[in-house]
Design a protein around this motif. Structure first.
Motif, PDB file in Angstrom:
ATOM      1  N   MET A  99      -4.554   2.203 -11.420  1.00  0.00           N
ATOM      2  CA  MET A  99      -3.171   2.650 -11.406  1.00  0.00           C
ATOM      3  C   MET A  99      -2.787   3.221 -12.765  1.00  0.00           C
ATOM      4  SD  MET A  99      -0.597   2.788  -9.497  1.00  0.00           S
ATOM      5  CE  MET A  99       1.143   2.736  -9.401  1.00  0.00           C
ATOM      6  N   VAL A 100      -3.175   2.523 -13.822  1.00  0.00           N
ATOM      7  CA  VAL A 100      -2.841   2.987 -15.169  1.00  0.00           C
ATOM      8  C   VAL A 100      -3.534   4.306 -15.472  1.00  0.00           C
ATOM      9  CG1 VAL A 100      -3.051   2.431 -17.620  1.00  0.00           C
ATOM     10  CG2 VAL A 100      -2.386   0.665 -16.008  1.00  0.00           C
ATOM     11  N   LEU A 101      -4.787   4.448 -15.036  1.00  0.00           N
ATOM     12  CA  LEU A 101      -5.515   5.696 -15.261  1.00  0.00           C
ATOM     13  C   LEU A 101      -4.839   6.866 -14.558  1.00  0.00           C
ATOM     14  CD1 LEU A 101      -8.057   7.127 -16.365  1.00  0.00           C
ATOM     15  CD2 LEU A 101      -9.158   6.539 -14.215  1.00  0.00           C
ATOM     16  N   THR A 102      -4.468   6.674 -13.298  1.00  0.00           N
ATOM     17  CA  THR A 102      -3.811   7.744 -12.543  1.00  0.00           C
ATOM     18  C   THR A 102      -2.474   8.121 -13.162  1.00  0.00           C
ATOM     19  OG1 THR A 102      -4.865   6.992 -10.518  1.00  0.00           O
ATOM     20  CG2 THR A 102      -2.949   8.413 -10.277  1.00  0.00           C
ATOM     21  N   LEU A 103      -1.654   7.143 -13.483  1.00  0.00           N
ATOM     22  CA  LEU A 103      -0.353   7.446 -14.085  1.00  0.00           C
ATOM     23  C   LEU A 103      -0.514   8.073 -15.470  1.00  0.00           C
ATOM     24  CD1 LEU A 103       1.713   4.323 -13.007  1.00  0.00           C
ATOM     25  CD2 LEU A 103       1.830   6.640 -12.093  1.00  0.00           C
ATOM     26  N   GLY A 104      -1.520   7.652 -16.216  1.00  0.00           N
ATOM     27  CA  GLY A 104      -1.780   8.256 -17.518  1.00  0.00           C
ATOM     28  C   GLY A 104      -2.169   9.721 -17.401  1.00  0.00           C
ATOM     29  N   LEU A 146      -0.201  20.075  -8.685  1.00  0.00           N
ATOM     30  CA  LEU A 146       0.108  19.149  -7.602  1.00  0.00           C
ATOM     31  C   LEU A 146      -1.155  18.776  -6.837  1.00  0.00           C
ATOM     32  CD1 LEU A 146       2.144  17.664  -5.708  1.00  0.00           C
ATOM     33  CD2 LEU A 146       2.190  19.790  -4.392  1.00  0.00           C
ATOM     34  N   GLY A 147      -1.994  19.761  -6.531  1.00  0.00           N
ATOM     35  CA  GLY A 147      -3.239  19.497  -5.820  1.00  0.00           C
ATOM     36  C   GLY A 147      -4.168  18.579  -6.595  1.00  0.00           C
ATOM     37  N   LEU A 148      -4.285  18.801  -7.891  1.00  0.00           N
ATOM     38  CA  LEU A 148      -5.126  17.933  -8.721  1.00  0.00           C
ATOM     39  C   LEU A 148      -4.608  16.504  -8.746  1.00  0.00           C
ATOM     40  CD1 LEU A 148      -5.940  20.188 -11.796  1.00  0.00           C
ATOM     41  CD2 LEU A 148      -7.571  19.164 -10.221  1.00  0.00           C
ATOM     42  N   ILE A 149      -3.310  16.356  -8.863  1.00  0.00           N
ATOM     43  CA  ILE A 149      -2.720  15.023  -8.886  1.00  0.00           C
ATOM     44  C   ILE A 149      -2.946  14.315  -7.551  1.00  0.00           C
ATOM     45  CG2 ILE A 149      -0.521  13.778  -8.949  1.00  0.00           C
ATOM     46  CD1 ILE A 149       0.352  15.817 -11.101  1.00  0.00           C
ATOM     47  N   LEU A 150      -2.746  15.017  -6.439  1.00  0.00           N
ATOM     48  CA  LEU A 150      -2.973  14.412  -5.128  1.00  0.00           C
ATOM     49  C   LEU A 150      -4.447  14.059  -4.922  1.00  0.00           C
ATOM     50  CD1 LEU A 150      -0.652  16.570  -2.848  1.00  0.00           C
ATOM     51  CD2 LEU A 150      -0.291  14.223  -3.632  1.00  0.00           C
ATOM     52  N   LEU A 151      -5.348  14.927  -5.347  1.00  0.00           N
ATOM     53  CA  LEU A 151      -6.775  14.670  -5.206  1.00  0.00           C
ATOM     54  C   LEU A 151      -7.204  13.457  -6.023  1.00  0.00           C
ATOM     55  CD1 LEU A 151      -9.573  15.696  -4.159  1.00  0.00           C
ATOM     56  CD2 LEU A 151      -9.755  16.857  -6.357  1.00  0.00           C
ATOM     57  N   LEU A 152      -6.798  13.398  -7.265  1.00  0.00           N
ATOM     58  CA  LEU A 152      -7.170  12.263  -8.099  1.00  0.00           C
ATOM     59  C   LEU A 152      -6.545  10.960  -7.613  1.00  0.00           C
ATOM     60  CD1 LEU A 152      -7.172  13.842 -11.640  1.00  0.00           C
ATOM     61  CD2 LEU A 152      -9.119  13.037 -10.332  1.00  0.00           C
ATOM     62  N   THR A 153      -5.347  11.032  -7.077  1.00  0.00           N
ATOM     63  CA  THR A 153      -4.722   9.839  -6.512  1.00  0.00           C
ATOM     64  C   THR A 153      -5.481   9.362  -5.280  1.00  0.00           C
ATOM     65  OG1 THR A 153      -2.574  10.550  -7.340  1.00  0.00           O
ATOM     66  CG2 THR A 153      -2.575   8.890  -5.596  1.00  0.00           C
ATOM     67  N   ALA A 154      -5.907  10.292  -4.427  1.00  0.00           N
ATOM     68  CA  ALA A 154      -6.679   9.917  -3.243  1.00  0.00           C
ATOM     69  C   ALA A 154      -8.026   9.313  -3.630  1.00  0.00           C
ATOM     70  CB  ALA A 154      -6.882  11.134  -2.338  1.00  0.00           C
ATOM     71  N   VAL A 155      -8.694   9.894  -4.617  1.00  0.00           N
ATOM     72  CA  VAL A 155      -9.974   9.347  -5.078  1.00  0.00           C
ATOM     73  C   VAL A 155      -9.774   7.948  -5.638  1.00  0.00           C
ATOM     74  CG1 VAL A 155     -11.764   9.609  -6.851  1.00  0.00           C
ATOM     75  CG2 VAL A 155     -11.092  11.561  -5.463  1.00  0.00           C
ATOM     76  N   GLN A 156      -8.741   7.766  -6.428  1.00  0.00           N
ATOM     77  CA  GLN A 156      -8.475   6.451  -7.008  1.00  0.00           C
ATOM     78  C   GLN A 156      -8.179   5.419  -5.921  1.00  0.00           C
ATOM     79  OE1 GLN A 156      -4.780   5.445  -8.027  1.00  0.00           O
ATOM     80  NE2 GLN A 156      -5.371   3.567  -9.038  1.00  0.00           N
ATOM     81  N   ARG A 157      -7.402   5.788  -4.935  1.00  0.00           N
ATOM     82  CA  ARG A 157      -7.091   4.855  -3.845  1.00  0.00           C
ATOM     83  C   ARG A 157      -8.328   4.515  -3.035  1.00  0.00           C
ATOM     84  NH1 ARG A 157      -1.491   4.276  -1.855  1.00  0.00           N
ATOM     85  NH2 ARG A 157      -2.620   3.563  -0.041  1.00  0.00           N
TER      86      ARG A 157
END
Length: 90
Positions: free
Chosen positions: A1-6, A57-68
């Motif tokens: 979570m911290v990595l994604t928000l960072g 936006l696409g990068l943020i969504l992709l990285l969030t999906a990978v993290q989840r």
């Protein structure tokens, strides 16, 4: 979570860059948020500014999906029961 928000907050830095130097020295402090603003409003290229924002936006969504996916619960239990599985188990 911290990595994604960072990562998200790093890519969305705008105000410090705009106030301090607008990418100076040598465009080393440019971020996607500032590039989007610069393309859209300084250069009057609204399409490019919008495209940069959508890529961000696409990068943020992709990285969030990978993290989840990577950090999902791995307790061995299925997430959902298929239809009729509860009736068959009785």
């Amino acid at each position: 979570m911290v990595l994604t928000l960072g990562l998200i907050s790093t890519w969305q830095v705008f105000d410090q860059i705009y106030v301090m130097g607008r990418g100076a020295p040598g465009n080393t402090t440019l971020t996607p948020a500032y590039l989007s603003y610069s393309a859209g409003f300084d250069n009057a290229d609204y399409g490019q500014g919008a495209a940069i924002a959508f890529v961000l936006l696409g990068l943020i969504l992709l990285l969030t999906a990978v993290q989840r996916f990577v950090l999902r619960e791995r307790d061995g239990k299925p997430r959902r029961h298929p239809k009729g599985a509860r009736r068959a188990a009785r």
